[in-house]
Design an enzyme around this catalytic site. Structure first.
Site, PDB file in Angstrom:
ATOM      1  N   CYS A  94       8.693  -9.926   0.400  1.00  0.00           N
ATOM      2  CA  CYS A  94       9.325  -8.611   0.431  1.00  0.00           C
ATOM      3  C   CYS A  94      10.404  -8.436   1.510  1.00  0.00           C
ATOM      4  O   CYS A  94      11.500  -8.912   1.331  1.00  0.00           O
ATOM      5  CB  CYS A  94       8.240  -7.536   0.519  1.00  0.00           C
ATOM      6  SG  CYS A  94       8.794  -5.954  -0.111  1.00  0.00           S
ATOM      7  N   ARG A 128      10.863   3.932  -5.825  1.00  0.00           N
ATOM      8  CA  ARG A 128      10.052   2.817  -5.319  1.00  0.00           C
ATOM      9  C   ARG A 128       9.365   2.121  -6.489  1.00  0.00           C
ATOM     10  O   ARG A 128       8.899   2.770  -7.425  1.00  0.00           O
ATOM     11  CB  ARG A 128       9.014   3.314  -4.325  1.00  0.00           C
ATOM     12  CG  ARG A 128       9.570   3.617  -2.971  1.00  0.00           C
ATOM     13  CD  ARG A 128       8.493   3.676  -1.909  1.00  0.00           C
ATOM     14  NE  ARG A 128       8.177   2.373  -1.343  1.00  0.00           N
ATOM     15  CZ  ARG A 128       8.946   1.758  -0.445  1.00  0.00           C
ATOM     16  NH1 ARG A 128      10.049   2.312  -0.011  1.00  0.00           N
ATOM     17  NH2 ARG A 128       8.596   0.575   0.033  1.00  0.00           N
ATOM     18  N   HIS A 191       2.901  -8.802  -2.557  1.00  0.00           N
ATOM     19  CA  HIS A 191       1.904  -8.705  -1.492  1.00  0.00           C
ATOM     20  C   HIS A 191       0.546  -8.867  -2.168  1.00  0.00           C
ATOM     21  O   HIS A 191       0.434  -9.268  -3.306  1.00  0.00           O
ATOM     22  CB  HIS A 191       1.942  -7.303  -0.858  1.00  0.00           C
ATOM     23  CG  HIS A 191       3.248  -6.909  -0.273  1.00  0.00           C
ATOM     24  ND1 HIS A 191       3.649  -7.305   0.979  1.00  0.00           N
ATOM     25  CD2 HIS A 191       4.239  -6.115  -0.733  1.00  0.00           C
ATOM     26  CE1 HIS A 191       4.821  -6.765   1.262  1.00  0.00           C
ATOM     27  NE2 HIS A 191       5.212  -6.049   0.234  1.00  0.00           N
TER      28      HIS A 191
END
Ligand code: GLN
Length: 239
Positions: A94, A128, A191
């Protein structure tokens, strides 16, 4: 003879969210299971890079964390480039994945410069991209993780993705690509943490490091029951 593997974690203080620390724990433990003695170095702003680096792991962070490390990252960029060019295996997630590209341009138009190991650029969006993600890849099969980013990453023409998104947004929510590869460097938005649920990638990083350092790698057969179960559960989760 004791065989050591040196693992370097980049910016654990500022770039280490959504469980990314688990990537380091997984590499350390699996390296032990495969018969190596792992040695962990943490690199934060202002530190000196150790001479002997076999694997590099880096995590994600807020825009503010990326801003904070930018100058330091640019200062060690040439050394990281050399390591990447020499085939050092690396995994960056990320926020650091973005900064291994050319730049991250925030929604407000502020550029955080990267070190251009990957030919890619990232633009902050207004939405997002959050949720469970599954990516299909030739080398590692299904890769399972969790993403949370506003940056939309676009790969340059000659840059290979890590895989194709099966469920989730991936690099930008548009072209179905997830992550990037350059030599033995893997970048990804996943993640979760990524490696506990994707031992094939962890073992590939360890194998690549061991082959470079010792010219051989004999894997131990590891009981991956828990990882397999975690994968099955994660696969069934809604987006
Ligand atoms: N700040 C970046 C983004 O939102 C990185 C986020 C992260 O590392 N999870 O795109």
């Amino acid at each position: 003879m004791t065989k050591n593997l040196s693992i370097l974690q980049l910016y654990p203080k500022d770039m280490n969210i959504y469980g990314d620390w688990g990537n380091v724990l997984t590499i350390m433990r699996r390296a032990q299971w495969h018969g190596y003695t792992p040695k962990l170095y943490e690199y934060n702003q202002g530190d000196t890079l150790p001479k002997d680096i076999d694997i590099i792991i880096g995590g994600g962070g807020q825009d503010s964390g990326q801003d904070k490390i930018q100058t330091d990252l640019l200062a060690i960029g040439t050394q990281l480039h050399e390591l990447a060019d020499n085939g050092t295996p690396m995994l960056v997630i990320c926020g650091l994945y973005q900064l291994f590209g050319h730049f991250f341009r925030t929604k407000e138009g502020h550029d955080i410069k990267g070190i251009s190991i990957f030919d890619l650029e990232t633009h902050g969006g207004s939405e997002r991209m959050i949720g469970n993600i599954v990516t299909g890849s030739e080398q590692f099969g299904e890769i399972i993780g969790y993403e949370n980013h506003s940056g939309q990453t676009f790969l340059g023409k000659n840059t290979q993705p890590l895989g194709k998104v099966i469920k989730g947004a991936g690099n930008n929510g548009q072209d179905d690509y997830e992550g990037a590869r350059y030599k033995n460097v893997i970048g990804s938005y996943m993640h979760g943490s990524l490696l506990p649920k994707n031992p094939a990638i962890a073992d590939w990083l360890i194998e690549t490091a061991a082959q470079r350092k010792y010219g051989e790698f004999t894997p131990t057969v590891i009981d991956d029951r828990f990882a397999t179960n975690a994968r099955l559960v994660a696969l069934q989760r809604p987006r």
